[in-house]
Scaffold this motif. Structure first.
Motif, PDB file in Angstrom:
ATOM      1  N   THR A 165    -142.879 -14.429  55.392  1.00  0.00           N
ATOM      2  CA  THR A 165    -142.828 -15.802  54.873  1.00  0.00           C
ATOM      3  C   THR A 165    -143.740 -16.715  55.686  1.00  0.00           C
ATOM      4  O   THR A 165    -144.319 -17.654  55.152  1.00  0.00           O
ATOM      5  CB  THR A 165    -141.392 -16.387  54.877  1.00  0.00           C
ATOM      6  OG1 THR A 165    -140.914 -16.504  56.217  1.00  0.00           O
ATOM      7  CG2 THR A 165    -140.450 -15.553  54.031  1.00  0.00           C
ATOM      8  N   GLY A 178    -146.450 -19.358  54.677  1.00  0.00           N
ATOM      9  CA  GLY A 178    -146.087 -20.736  54.979  1.00  0.00           C
ATOM     10  C   GLY A 178    -146.969 -21.421  56.004  1.00  0.00           C
ATOM     11  O   GLY A 178    -147.368 -22.582  55.817  1.00  0.00           O
ATOM     12  N   VAL A 238    -144.876 -29.314  51.855  1.00  0.00           N
ATOM     13  CA  VAL A 238    -143.494 -29.018  51.441  1.00  0.00           C
ATOM     14  C   VAL A 238    -143.340 -27.529  51.119  1.00  0.00           C
ATOM     15  O   VAL A 238    -142.360 -26.887  51.527  1.00  0.00           O
ATOM     16  CB  VAL A 238    -143.081 -29.911  50.252  1.00  0.00           C
ATOM     17  CG1 VAL A 238    -141.776 -29.456  49.624  1.00  0.00           C
ATOM     18  CG2 VAL A 238    -142.985 -31.363  50.705  1.00  0.00           C
ATOM     19  N   THR A 239    -144.305 -26.969  50.400  1.00  0.00           N
ATOM     20  CA  THR A 239    -144.231 -25.554  50.050  1.00  0.00           C
ATOM     21  C   THR A 239    -144.289 -24.683  51.300  1.00  0.00           C
ATOM     22  O   THR A 239    -143.513 -23.713  51.432  1.00  0.00           O
ATOM     23  CB  THR A 239    -145.380 -25.176  49.081  1.00  0.00           C
ATOM     24  OG1 THR A 239    -145.292 -26.012  47.926  1.00  0.00           O
ATOM     25  CG2 THR A 239    -145.304 -23.715  48.676  1.00  0.00           C
ATOM     26  N   TRP A 295    -143.371 -25.456  54.371  1.00  0.00           N
ATOM     27  CA  TRP A 295    -142.104 -25.551  55.106  1.00  0.00           C
ATOM     28  C   TRP A 295    -140.968 -24.875  54.352  1.00  0.00           C
ATOM     29  O   TRP A 295    -140.034 -24.346  54.976  1.00  0.00           O
ATOM     30  CB  TRP A 295    -141.782 -26.996  55.458  1.00  0.00           C
ATOM     31  CG  TRP A 295    -142.540 -27.407  56.682  1.00  0.00           C
ATOM     32  CD1 TRP A 295    -143.611 -28.241  56.743  1.00  0.00           C
ATOM     33  CD2 TRP A 295    -142.319 -26.944  58.015  1.00  0.00           C
ATOM     34  NE1 TRP A 295    -144.067 -28.334  58.037  1.00  0.00           N
ATOM     35  CE2 TRP A 295    -143.284 -27.556  58.844  1.00  0.00           C
ATOM     36  CE3 TRP A 295    -141.408 -26.072  58.600  1.00  0.00           C
ATOM     37  CZ2 TRP A 295    -143.366 -27.322  60.213  1.00  0.00           C
ATOM     38  CZ3 TRP A 295    -141.485 -25.842  59.969  1.00  0.00           C
ATOM     39  CH2 TRP A 295    -142.442 -26.463  60.757  1.00  0.00           C
ATOM     40  N   ALA A 296    -141.019 -24.855  53.035  1.00  0.00           N
ATOM     41  CA  ALA A 296    -139.999 -24.132  52.264  1.00  0.00           C
ATOM     42  C   ALA A 296    -140.045 -22.639  52.616  1.00  0.00           C
ATOM     43  O   ALA A 296    -139.000 -22.015  52.829  1.00  0.00           O
ATOM     44  CB  ALA A 296    -140.207 -24.353  50.769  1.00  0.00           C
ATOM     45  N   LEU A 304    -138.521 -22.223  56.082  1.00  0.00           N
ATOM     46  CA  LEU A 304    -137.061 -22.331  56.084  1.00  0.00           C
ATOM     47  C   LEU A 304    -136.393 -21.119  55.458  1.00  0.00           C
ATOM     48  O   LEU A 304    -135.373 -20.640  55.960  1.00  0.00           O
ATOM     49  CB  LEU A 304    -136.629 -23.620  55.373  1.00  0.00           C
ATOM     50  CG  LEU A 304    -136.942 -24.900  56.141  1.00  0.00           C
ATOM     51  CD1 LEU A 304    -136.633 -26.125  55.288  1.00  0.00           C
ATOM     52  CD2 LEU A 304    -136.194 -24.952  57.460  1.00  0.00           C
ATOM     53  N   VAL A 305    -136.946 -20.611  54.378  1.00  0.00           N
ATOM     54  CA  VAL A 305    -136.403 -19.393  53.777  1.00  0.00           C
ATOM     55  C   VAL A 305    -136.437 -18.258  54.797  1.00  0.00           C
ATOM     56  O   VAL A 305    -135.456 -17.524  54.972  1.00  0.00           O
ATOM     57  CB  VAL A 305    -137.167 -19.003  52.492  1.00  0.00           C
ATOM     58  CG1 VAL A 305    -136.840 -17.582  52.060  1.00  0.00           C
ATOM     59  CG2 VAL A 305    -136.845 -19.988  51.376  1.00  0.00           C
TER      60      VAL A 305
END
Length: 169
Positions: free
Chosen positions: A23, A27, A109-110, A112-113, A116-117
């Motif tokens: 990820t 990310g 935002v994408t 950091w998403a 976080l996932v």
């Protein structure tokens, strides 16, 4: 100042799950591009307008100096990444304000998403920068080392990083 291996080993301790690392491979580059874009305005002309300096250019120059101090070949690689990111940011900043902001914020935002996932779903551990803000600089370098190792390069460093991390468990 900590060594390259110490920085990367500490970062690796927060990234033991391969799915979390995956990820981050997505990310972190998105976040780097977002920062390059969002910090490419304003631009201040220098040398009679022949060049312009932006907050992104200053940030990426300072980050590249940090990377070069840690390791010349990796610093050079990160310099290429920084230059490409700054070019993208400059290009995007020359577009309409709406496109510049929407793309920059969307990438941020994408990115950091994905982060976080990786940490909440797979790693179950907070991000490294929570304990050491330098982790924000080490993250992109960690991804470069992971990719280089996957391509058969700098495997000695990759082994040393994960050996040091294993020793701290």
């Amino acid at each position: 100042m900590r060594t390259l291996t110490e920085h990367l080993s500490q970062y690796a301790a927060y990234h033991r799950d391969t799915r979390n690392v995956a990820t981050h491979v997505v990310g972190i580059p998105l976040i780097v591009l977002a920062i390059a874009a969002l910090l490419s305005r304003p631009a201040w002309p220098v040398f009679s307008g022949a060049l312009s300096v932006t907050p992104a250019a200053i940030l990426f120059a300072l980050a590249t100096m940090f990377y070069l101090k840690l390791d010349l070949p990796l610093g050079f690689g990160m310099g290429i990444v920084s230059a490409a990111s700054a070019w993208f940011g400059h290009w995007l900043a020359m577009q309409t304000t709406t496109l510049w902001l929407a793309t920059g914020i969307g990438l941020f935002v994408t990115g950091w998403a994905f982060q976080l996932v990786g940490h909440l779903r797979f790693e179950h551990r907070k991000p490294a920068f929570v304990d050491d803000v330098i982790g924000l600089l080490i993250g992109p370098l960690f991804i470069l080392v992971e990719l280089l190792s996957a391509w058969g390069l700098r495997r000695d460093l990759h082994v040393a990083i994960h050996a040091a991390d294993s020793a701290t468990r």
